[in-house]
Design a protein around this motif. Structure first.
Motif, PDB file in Angstrom:
ATOM      1  N   LEU A  87     141.340 -48.997   7.085  1.00 39.48           N
ATOM      2  CA  LEU A  87     140.247 -48.301   6.382  1.00 39.48           C
ATOM      3  C   LEU A  87     139.355 -49.296   5.645  1.00 39.48           C
ATOM      4  CD1 LEU A  87     139.162 -45.428   5.688  1.00 39.48           C
ATOM      5  CD2 LEU A  87     140.309 -45.684   3.496  1.00 39.48           C
ATOM      6  N   VAL A  88     139.993 -50.221   4.904  1.00 40.26           N
ATOM      7  CA  VAL A  88     139.223 -51.204   4.131  1.00 40.26           C
ATOM      8  C   VAL A  88     138.341 -52.026   5.069  1.00 40.26           C
ATOM      9  CG1 VAL A  88     139.432 -53.278   2.699  1.00 40.26           C
ATOM     10  CG2 VAL A  88     140.921 -51.326   2.264  1.00 40.26           C
ATOM     11  N   GLU A  89     138.919 -52.477   6.183  1.00 40.80           N
ATOM     12  CA  GLU A  89     138.164 -53.345   7.093  1.00 40.80           C
ATOM     13  C   GLU A  89     137.045 -52.587   7.801  1.00 40.80           C
ATOM     14  OE1 GLU A  89     141.667 -56.671   7.761  1.00 40.80           O
ATOM     15  OE2 GLU A  89     141.030 -55.508   9.497  1.00 40.80           O
ATOM     16  N   ALA A  90     137.297 -51.324   8.166  1.00 42.48           N
ATOM     17  CA  ALA A  90     136.242 -50.533   8.832  1.00 42.48           C
ATOM     18  C   ALA A  90     135.047 -50.389   7.885  1.00 42.48           C
ATOM     19  CB  ALA A  90     136.776 -49.160   9.230  1.00 42.48           C
ATOM     20  N   ILE A  91     135.311 -50.084   6.618  1.00 43.28           N
ATOM     21  CA  ILE A  91     134.208 -49.897   5.669  1.00 43.28           C
ATOM     22  C   ILE A  91     133.508 -51.236   5.411  1.00 43.28           C
ATOM     23  CG2 ILE A  91     133.641 -49.208   3.289  1.00 43.28           C
ATOM     24  CD1 ILE A  91     135.857 -47.090   3.543  1.00 43.28           C
TER      25      ILE A  91
ATOM     26  N   VAL B  49     136.631 -49.688  -2.941  1.00 46.70           N
ATOM     27  CA  VAL B  49     136.789 -49.886  -4.383  1.00 46.70           C
ATOM     28  C   VAL B  49     136.672 -51.380  -4.691  1.00 46.70           C
ATOM     29  CG1 VAL B  49     138.297 -47.882  -4.623  1.00 46.70           C
ATOM     30  CG2 VAL B  49     139.316 -50.121  -4.230  1.00 46.70           C
ATOM     31  N   GLU B  50     136.303 -51.697  -5.932  1.00 45.55           N
ATOM     32  CA  GLU B  50     136.260 -53.088  -6.366  1.00 45.55           C
ATOM     33  C   GLU B  50     137.633 -53.514  -6.877  1.00 45.55           C
ATOM     34  OE1 GLU B  50     133.162 -54.488  -5.041  1.00 45.55           O
ATOM     35  OE2 GLU B  50     134.178 -55.812  -6.496  1.00 45.55           O
ATOM     36  N   ASN B  51     138.362 -52.544  -7.439  1.00 46.36           N
ATOM     37  CA  ASN B  51     139.650 -52.867  -8.046  1.00 46.36           C
ATOM     38  C   ASN B  51     140.619 -51.738  -7.740  1.00 46.36           C
ATOM     39  OD1 ASN B  51     141.695 -52.705 -10.396  1.00 46.36           O
ATOM     40  ND2 ASN B  51     140.905 -54.774 -10.464  1.00 46.36           N
ATOM     41  N   TYR B  52     141.624 -52.031  -6.928  1.00 46.81           N
ATOM     42  CA  TYR B  52     142.530 -50.987  -6.434  1.00 46.81           C
ATOM     43  C   TYR B  52     143.213 -50.247  -7.575  1.00 46.81           C
ATOM     44  CZ  TYR B  52     146.279 -48.665  -3.998  1.00 46.81           C
ATOM     45  OH  TYR B  52     147.130 -47.702  -3.527  1.00 46.81           O
ATOM     46  N   PHE B  53     143.708 -50.990  -8.568  1.00 53.41           N
ATOM     47  CA  PHE B  53     144.463 -50.324  -9.637  1.00 53.41           C
ATOM     48  C   PHE B  53     143.546 -49.423 -10.467  1.00 53.41           C
ATOM     49  CE2 PHE B  53     146.084 -49.768 -13.860  1.00 53.41           C
ATOM     50  CZ  PHE B  53     147.409 -49.432 -13.642  1.00 53.41           C
ATOM     51  N   ALA B  54     142.415 -50.007 -10.909  1.00 53.97           N
ATOM     52  CA  ALA B  54     141.535 -49.248 -11.810  1.00 53.97           C
ATOM     53  C   ALA B  54     141.006 -47.986 -11.141  1.00 53.97           C
ATOM     54  CB  ALA B  54     140.367 -50.127 -12.256  1.00 53.97           C
ATOM     55  N   GLU B  55     140.713 -48.085  -9.853  1.00 56.68           N
ATOM     56  CA  GLU B  55     140.070 -46.953  -9.186  1.00 56.68           C
ATOM     57  C   GLU B  55     141.089 -46.106  -8.415  1.00 56.68           C
ATOM     58  OE1 GLU B  55     135.943 -48.587  -7.863  1.00 56.68           O
ATOM     59  OE2 GLU B  55     137.249 -50.265  -8.340  1.00 56.68           O
TER      60      GLU B  55
ATOM     61  N   ARG C 288     152.017 -43.784  -2.059  1.00 57.15           N
ATOM     62  CA  ARG C 288     151.368 -44.858  -1.289  1.00 57.15           C
ATOM     63  C   ARG C 288     150.033 -44.345  -0.748  1.00 57.15           C
ATOM     64  NH1 ARG C 288     150.463 -49.084   0.011  1.00 57.15           N
ATOM     65  NH2 ARG C 288     149.680 -49.740   2.021  1.00 57.15           N
ATOM     66  N   GLY C 289     148.932 -44.954  -1.145  1.00 59.99           N
ATOM     67  CA  GLY C 289     147.637 -44.434  -0.698  1.00 59.99           C
ATOM     68  C   GLY C 289     146.512 -45.443  -0.770  1.00 59.99           C
ATOM     69  N   THR C 290     145.373 -45.028  -0.253  1.00 58.06           N
ATOM     70  CA  THR C 290     144.187 -45.865  -0.131  1.00 58.06           C
ATOM     71  C   THR C 290     142.962 -45.038  -0.478  1.00 58.06           C
ATOM     72  OG1 THR C 290     145.228 -46.897   1.758  1.00 58.06           O
ATOM     73  CG2 THR C 290     142.893 -47.298   1.495  1.00 58.06           C
TER      74      THR C 290
ATOM     75  N   GLU D  81     127.983 -37.613  -4.347  1.00 52.69           N
ATOM     76  CA  GLU D  81     128.912 -38.751  -4.288  1.00 52.69           C
ATOM     77  C   GLU D  81     130.345 -38.222  -4.253  1.00 52.69           C
ATOM     78  OE1 GLU D  81     128.848 -41.392  -7.690  1.00 52.69           O
ATOM     79  OE2 GLU D  81     130.309 -42.735  -6.738  1.00 52.69           O
ATOM     80  N   ALA D  82     131.206 -38.924  -3.525  1.00 57.18           N
ATOM     81  CA  ALA D  82     132.601 -38.479  -3.408  1.00 57.18           C
ATOM     82  C   ALA D  82     133.542 -39.681  -3.493  1.00 57.18           C
ATOM     83  CB  ALA D  82     132.807 -37.761  -2.084  1.00 57.18           C
ATOM     84  N   PHE D  83     134.780 -39.415  -3.908  1.00 56.58           N
ATOM     85  CA  PHE D  83     135.838 -40.422  -3.827  1.00 56.58           C
ATOM     86  C   PHE D  83     136.996 -39.769  -3.078  1.00 56.58           C
ATOM     87  CE2 PHE D  83     139.675 -42.606  -5.442  1.00 56.58           C
ATOM     88  CZ  PHE D  83     139.343 -43.908  -5.072  1.00 56.58           C
ATOM     89  N   VAL D  84     137.538 -40.481  -2.094  1.00 51.11           N
ATOM     90  CA  VAL D  84     138.592 -39.908  -1.249  1.00 51.11           C
ATOM     91  C   VAL D  84     139.819 -40.794  -1.336  1.00 51.11           C
ATOM     92  CG1 VAL D  84     139.230 -39.326   1.127  1.00 51.11           C
ATOM     93  CG2 VAL D  84     136.902 -38.884   0.329  1.00 51.11           C
ATOM     94  N   ARG D  85     140.989 -40.166  -1.450  1.00 54.26           N
ATOM     95  CA  ARG D  85     142.229 -40.950  -1.381  1.00 54.26           C
ATOM     96  C   ARG D  85     143.129 -40.342  -0.309  1.00 54.26           C
ATOM     97  NH1 ARG D  85     147.440 -40.903  -3.631  1.00 54.26           N
ATOM     98  NH2 ARG D  85     148.397 -42.973  -3.745  1.00 54.26           N
ATOM     99  N   PHE D  86     143.555 -41.195   0.626  1.00 49.18           N
ATOM    100  CA  PHE D  86     144.502 -40.794   1.660  1.00 49.18           C
ATOM    101  C   PHE D  86     145.874 -41.329   1.254  1.00 49.18           C
ATOM    102  CE2 PHE D  86     140.501 -41.786   4.010  1.00 49.18           C
ATOM    103  CZ  PHE D  86     140.180 -40.483   4.384  1.00 49.18           C
ATOM    104  N   SER D  87     146.925 -40.665   1.711  1.00 51.93           N
ATOM    105  CA  SER D  87     148.249 -41.113   1.291  1.00 51.93           C
ATOM    106  C   SER D  87     149.306 -40.613   2.264  1.00 51.93           C
ATOM    107  CB  SER D  87     148.555 -40.554  -0.110  1.00 51.93           C
ATOM    108  OG  SER D  87     148.232 -39.171  -0.184  1.00 51.93           O
ATOM    109  N   THR D  88     150.489 -41.235   2.196  1.00 48.19           N
ATOM    110  CA  THR D  88     151.670 -40.593   2.760  1.00 48.19           C
ATOM    111  C   THR D  88     152.306 -39.811   1.623  1.00 48.19           C
ATOM    112  OG1 THR D  88     152.940 -42.577   2.279  1.00 48.19           O
ATOM    113  CG2 THR D  88     152.083 -42.362   4.520  1.00 48.19           C
ATOM    114  N   VAL D  89     153.335 -39.031   1.899  1.00 51.66           N
ATOM    115  CA  VAL D  89     153.863 -38.162   0.838  1.00 51.66           C
ATOM    116  C   VAL D  89     155.171 -38.687   0.246  1.00 51.66           C
ATOM    117  CG1 VAL D  89     154.623 -35.827   0.264  1.00 51.66           C
ATOM    118  CG2 VAL D  89     152.820 -36.145   1.951  1.00 51.66           C
TER     119      VAL D  89
END
Ligand code: HEM
Length: 487
Positions: free
Chosen positions: A242-246, A299-305, A57-59, A88-96
């Motif tokens: 996170l989505v709303e803050a960005i 992201v524009e598309n959660y699954f693809a990215e 589960r992550g964002t 440029e960076a891409f970050v993913r946060f998650s629970t384990v």
């Protein structure tokens, strides 16, 4: 013609009707020429890929890493040379532990994975929000995760199994103390730190090696939830936050720091610098500020990215290497193997995973190779074996300049299994952490432990109390009292 885009099949043919299948009469069965209906149903059946075996589960979000201090003294890593340079960076946060639809507010470590798209290839820092981990040897990871996930029969969380594992592994005590502390449930992904946890290596232009650890300190400040507050949160709250803050331009950021140890210091230091269950005290190895990581694009598309993002501790760049940490060594294999299974052998051709610099190699073919959507042309008509006579005409060649300096092993390093010694100190740092807590934090820790430990067998409870006592007598006394209060 309407202003809408034309609806087509997957291969681009215009579709006349997307509401009604073709049937033999208004009440009759479907006919075999319903190829468009069949295409939709067949594609739908294949919409899922396996979820990550951990950190499901992550964002994710994109951002920018800005270097505030040149690191050339310690490393040749290209993106760490020039003050002010942005990567440029891409970050993913998650629970384990939870599955994809579990709660964002579990008492669980949080993943903190950063992909830096550097000019010399992708560099991934696949860390957590805790500076240490439960284990010291990769061989234990599957057993540990099995004990933390659901019970094989009931498919329910199983605190008794969690504590049974920990009772048998005093090496976990430091991380258990962090997990059960008031930092165990971060209020959001924006309000927590990130750590490489492991030790990695830097090497500089003179070929000198240094050991280092990453620390990403949240600029939003630390915020955590009590168990009661967490229970009242909507399961997807951290993702929404996170989505709303960005989206509203309130870009979260972290100040990036490192701790650095020379090879000579590592040889004599009283703590094994490659032991993932221990921190390096900041008094001995102060934090050095190196940059700022900001997240500024969803992201524009959660699954693809986000879902197809593939982070691997083995994604290293010249100037940054691994270390002899026995957990890290296992991770160098595990992640790319997981990606081949979960996303496919050409996962690195997908836009979120693709390097932003040219990629030339002799790997070929496999599922989805050369698909323009996947960003590759399968290396076109280039020669597909090495060495080759086309080398003078521009075929890819290795660059010895980027080789890591040779790493000395300990003297008399016999190949063998080296179990954790009975006299190993798993307790001092857990005890230090306990003593650092104020009264309310100690009470919260004891209560959080008692909640799960009370469901374990008397023998497990006894062994855990022994561990707490070796860290600090008061630690054990408080947990014992909290257990009695629940009895
Ligand atoms: C030997 C120990 C470990 C093994 C075998 C292991 C294995 C894995 C695997 C197979 C995945 C799923 C990868 C995917 O499907 O894309 C994963 C994800 C992850 N692991 Fe580990 N892991 C280990 C230890 C650790 C440690 C110590 C940390 C942190 C310091 C960590 C942080 C992460 C993170 C952040 C992710 C999620 C990455 C993402 O967002 O896609 N793991 N791990």
């Amino acid at each position: 013609m309407s202003k809408n885009t034309l609806l087509t099949t997957a291969t681009g043919s215009p579709v006349p009707d997307d509401d009604t299948s073709i049937s033999a009469g208004p009440r009759g069965p479907l006919t075999w020429d319903n190829h468009y209906t069949f295409e939709k149903l067949a594609h739908f059946n294949r919409e899922r890929i396996p979820e990550r075996v951990v950190h499901a589960r992550g964002t994710g979000a994109y951002g920018t890493f800005t270097l505030t201090r040149s690191m050339s003294e310690w490393t040749i890593a290209d993106f760490l040379q020039r003050e002010g340079e942005q990567t440029e960076a891409f970050v993913r946060f998650s629970t384990v532990g939870g599955g994809q639809d579990s709660s964002d507010y579990a008492r669980d470590p949080r993943g903190f994975a950063v992909k830096f798209y550097t000019a010399e290839g992708n560099y991934d820092m696949v860390g957590n929000n805790t500076p240490v981990f439960f284990l010291r040897d990769a061989i234990k990871f599957p057993d540990f995760i099995h004990s933390q996930k659901k019970n094989p029969r009931s498919n329910l969380p199983d605190p008794a199994a969690m504590y049974e594992f920990w009772a048998n592994h005093p090496q976990s005590l430091h991380q258990v103390t962090i997990l059960m502390s008031d930092r165990g449930i971060p209020a959001s992904y924006r309000h927590m730190h990130g750590f490489s946890s492991h030790t990695f290596s830097f090497w500089n232009a003179e070929g000198e090696r240094f050991w280092f650890k990453w620390h990403f300190k949240t600029d939003q400040g630390i915020r955590n939830l009590s168990p009661e507050e967490a229970a009242a949160m909507p399961p997807f709250g951290a993702q929404q936050d996170l989505v709303e803050a960005i989206d509203r331009g309130d870009f979260p950021s972290w100040t990036a720091k490192v701790q650095i140890m020379t090879e000579a210091q590592a040889r004599d230091y009283h703590i094994n610098p490659f032991d993932l269950t221990k921190i390096w005290p900041h008094g001995d190895f102060p934090l050095i500020e190196v940059g700022r990581l900001e997240l500024n694009r969803n992201v524009e598309n959660y699954f693809a990215e986000t879902e197809q993002a593939c982070f691997a501790p083995s994604n290293l760049v010249p100037g940054i290497g691994a270390s002899p940490d026995k957990m890290l060594q296992g991770r160098l294999l595990a992640y790319q193997d997981a990606h081949r299974y979960r996303v496919g052998v050409n996962a690195n051709q997908l836009p979120v995973n693709a390097a932003r610099c040219p990629v030339h190699h002799y790997q070929r073919d496999g599922a989805m190779a050369g698909c323009p959507v996947a960003g590759g042309n399968n290396q076109g008509s280039g020669v597909n074996f090495y060495p080759n006579d086309g080398i003078n005409a521009g075929a890819p060649v290795p660059e010895p300049r980027v080789a890591e300096p040779p790493m000395p092993l300990e003297e008399e390093a016999w190949v063998n299994r080296y179990p954790v010694g009975a006299d190993e100190d798993h307790y001092s740092q857990a005890g230090d952490l306990f003593r650092w807590m104020d009264d309310a934090q100690r009470e919260g820790l004891a209560r959080a432990i008692a909640e799960g430990l009370s469901q374990a067998s008397p023998s497990v409870q006894e062994r855990m109390l022994e561990q707490f006592a070796r860290a600090d007598a008061e630690y054990a006394a408080r947990v014992e009292a909290a257990l009695k209060a629940r009895a």
